[in-house]
Enzyme design. Structure first.
Site, PDB file in Angstrom:
ATOM      1  N   CYS A   1     -57.371 -16.219  48.901  1.00  0.00           N
ATOM      2  CA  CYS A   1     -58.350 -15.236  47.711  1.00  0.00           C
ATOM      3  C   CYS A   1     -57.457 -15.041  46.109  1.00  0.00           C
ATOM      4  O   CYS A   1     -55.969 -15.994  46.214  1.00  0.00           O
ATOM      5  CB  CYS A   1     -58.632 -13.840  48.155  1.00  0.00           C
TER       6      CYS A   1
ATOM      7  N   CYS B   1       7.951  -2.267  15.279  1.00  0.00           N
ATOM      8  CA  CYS B   1       6.360  -2.168  15.164  1.00  0.00           C
ATOM      9  C   CYS B   1       5.231  -3.342  14.107  1.00  0.00           C
ATOM     10  O   CYS B   1       3.903  -3.312  14.702  1.00  0.00           O
ATOM     11  CB  CYS B   1       6.098  -0.981  14.767  1.00  0.00           C
TER      12      CYS B   1
ATOM     13  N   CYS C   1     -34.830 -26.524   8.783  1.00  0.00           N
ATOM     14  CA  CYS C   1     -33.852 -25.439   9.704  1.00  0.00           C
ATOM     15  C   CYS C   1     -34.876 -25.541  10.912  1.00  0.00           C
ATOM     16  O   CYS C   1     -34.947 -25.298  11.715  1.00  0.00           O
ATOM     17  CB  CYS C   1     -32.660 -25.037   8.842  1.00  0.00           C
TER      18      CYS C   1
ATOM     19  N   CYS D   1       0.755  -1.344  -0.354  1.00  0.00           N
ATOM     20  CA  CYS D   1      -0.030  -0.463  -0.055  1.00  0.00           C
ATOM     21  C   CYS D   1       0.668   1.447  -0.278  1.00  0.00           C
ATOM     22  O   CYS D   1      -0.132   1.951   0.211  1.00  0.00           O
ATOM     23  CB  CYS D   1      -0.847   0.182   1.282  1.00  0.00           C
TER      24      CYS D   1
ATOM     25  N   CYS E   1     -54.401 -10.239  39.565  1.00  0.00           N
ATOM     26  CA  CYS E   1     -55.663 -11.865  39.550  1.00  0.00           C
ATOM     27  C   CYS E   1     -55.615 -12.535  39.413  1.00  0.00           C
ATOM     28  O   CYS E   1     -54.793 -12.687  38.179  1.00  0.00           O
ATOM     29  CB  CYS E   1     -56.448 -10.662  39.051  1.00  0.00           C
TER      30      CYS E   1
END
Length: 547
Positions: free
Chosen positions: A299, A151, A259, A143, A311
């Site tokens: 209850c 490094c 699948c 490049c 409930c």
């Protein structure tokens, strides 16, 4: 033969027209003439062993190198980016251009750079460590960017340890170019030979890991083989180690179940136990944390451990103020009917699931029992050969057992398919209720016809025909061969119904299944490798590693 065939079909409630009967007779003759049922075409799946993996990878590399006039490392970078799909890569090259193809994959557009060359004979400064180093201790990538070897090496080691070694990018800011693999190999091997070998292995196994048309065999313990399909990724295949599996999801072969359906069914079967059934019948889910809560008295106001009151009759969230018969600010009169309806719906869903589960398990148990008949069948054939040496070969017995396995397998997995195809969960909104009922009747009619004939075939194969008189043996032979043709045709029709009438019209969720194969699950063939080509490939690979 035709008269006996018709009478047998009439007993089962299955009728053929004259044209269909002629076709059936032709199929019977073909089946008898080709008793070995050899596949009519070359297998479209190949077994890639450890020895042939490098050659298989080199085959695709060569195609791209010749097409684009590239070096090997750039061809590999392109193929890894496009998941080793040579056709897709070629299509992009034709539709767009070379620059677009290269830029997307991180391949430098200018290949005239002297890759891995020394920067200069003078001292240069590395912009990473800001140290002045001799030119011979710095490297320039293709490049155009150059840094000191220390490094570069540290960068490569970090990337390899992080599992990013298949596509290591340049260290320069805003540079997306992929570093040259030969340079990586050369620099890393000087400091850490083990990581260099790991890097080589990653590059080699990329052909399998990143390629949607190549997958490891899921055998346990692992056989070391990979399977490559050349036609369709939705197929079922048998590895050379003997394992049969679905190429799409790597689970057991489950066609005609898709699948997704098989994944949902497997999870449901694992979860649906007596404990889960008891929980669904005796608990209610908290509207806040959704944990199951049991009520053993008191209850209708229930307090969950998370602090939420609700409930019991309707499951709705409420406050704490209540009396024995009422809850402040909450009326359940209109919910009682809904609660009863929900209970009925839950029981209906449970009964429906149990129906399909029982049928699936029944055929699964039959399949296991019939699989144990192999040795018995072998003994029967030996007995027949010793008693009736004047008769022709007895491959019709082996073929009958093989056809029984294939038909039983298709029938077994058709029940999980039907559970989701005609349920309210997976294809909600795809069909009206009337349309769903019509299609379900059509499918179940074919399913029942196949089931009846499979059971008849199983009955004939289980009979002690090795003790029969010669005339009875010939009659049994004709019945088994006849049923082989019938069950094969019924399997084809059931698959055609699934693919064209049931899955074909779907709009919102695409489902693909492995196609039906009369000869059973295809056994992958060994990947052919030219000895000379393989030797040159291995030698070049070794020379690259040394370099």
């Amino acid at each position: 033969m035709g008269e006996e065939c018709m009478s047998m079909e009439e007993e089962e409630g299955y009728y053929y027209s004259d044209d269909e009967q002629d076709s059936l007779n032709d199929d019977f003759d073909n089946l008898e003439a080709d008793s070995q049922m050899i596949p009519s075409k070359t297998p479209s799946t190949k077994v890639i062993t450890k020895e042939s993996l490098l050659a298989a990878q080199r085959e695709d590399l060569r195609k791209v190198m010749e097409l684009l006039s590239l070096r090997e490392q750039h061809a590999r970078t392109l193929l890894i980016h496009y998941r080793w799909d040579v056709e897709k890569l070629t299509a992009i090259f034709v539709d767009r251009d070379r620059d677009y193809l290269f830029s997307q994959a991180g391949v430098p557009l200018d290949e005239s750079q002297d890759v891995g060359s020394l920067v200069s004979s003078f001292t240069v400064m590395c912009t990473v460590c800001f140290e002045d180093v001799p030119g011979r201790e710095a490297t320039k990538m293709d490049c155009g960017h150059s840094f000191c070897n220390d490094c570069w090496t540290e960068h490569f080691i970090v990337q390899i340890n992080a599992g990013q070694s298949k596509r290591i990018k340049c260290m320069a800011e805003r540079c997306s170019a992929i570093c040259d693999e030969a340079v990586i190999r050369q620099l890393v091997s000087k400091r850490h030979s083990g990581l260099a070998e790991k890097f080589e292995r990653y590059l080699l196994e990329s052909y399998i890991e990143d390629n949607k048309m190549v997958k490891w065999c899921p055998s346990v313990p692992h056989c070391g083989n990979a399977i490559r399909t050349e036609d369709d990724e939705f197929c079922e295949v048998e590895c050379s180690c003997g394992l049969q599996f679905c190429f799409g999801c790597l689970s057991e072969a489950h066609s005609p179940c898709s699948c997704l359906m098989w994944e949902l069914w497997s999870k449901k079967c694992q979860l649906e136990s007596e404990t889960v059934t008891w929980i669904s019948d005796n608990t209610k889910a908290c509207p806040k944390c959704h944990k199951p809560v049991e009520k053993n008295g008191g209850c209708n106001l229930v307090l969950c451990v998370c602090g939420q009151c609700f409930c019991w009759l309707c499951g709705g969230a409420t406050g704490r103020d209540h009396t024995w018969s009422t809850i402040a600010g909450h009326s359940c009169g209109r919910y009682k009917e809904d609660s009863t309806m929900n209970s009925k719906r839950a029981k209906r869903d449970l009964y429906r699931y149990m129906h399909y589960l029982n049928r699936y398990k029944a055929h699964k148990d039959s399949f296991k029992l019939e699989s144990e008949m192999r040795e018995t069948i072998k003994e029967k054939i030996e007995n027949l050969e010793s008693r009736y040496s004047n008769l022709r070969d007895f491959d019709w017995v082996r073929n009958g057992l093989s056809r029984l396995f294939r038909s039983r397998r298709a029938l077994m997995y058709s029940y999980p398919f039907a559970f989701y195809m005609f349920g309210d969960y997976l294809f909600k909104g795809e069909m009206t209720q009337k349309e769903r009922e019509r299609k379900q009747l059509l499918f179940e009619d074919q399913q029942q016809q196949l089931e009846g004939n499979v059971e008849r075939l199983s009955k004939f194969i289980e009979e002690p025909f090795h003790e029969f008189l010669e005339e009875q043996v010939m009659e049994t032979r004709m019945q088994i061969l006849n049923l082989c043709v019938i069950t094969d045709n019924l399997c084809k029709k059931m698959y055609e119904c699934i693919e064209c009438d049931l899955l074909g019209p779907l709009k919102y969720r695409t489902q693909c299944i492995a196609p039906y194969n009369s000869n059973g699950i295809e056994k992958a063939a060994e990947l052919f490798i030219c000895c000379n080509a393989e030797a040159s490939t291995v030698n070049k690979h070794k020379s690259d590693m040394v370099r």
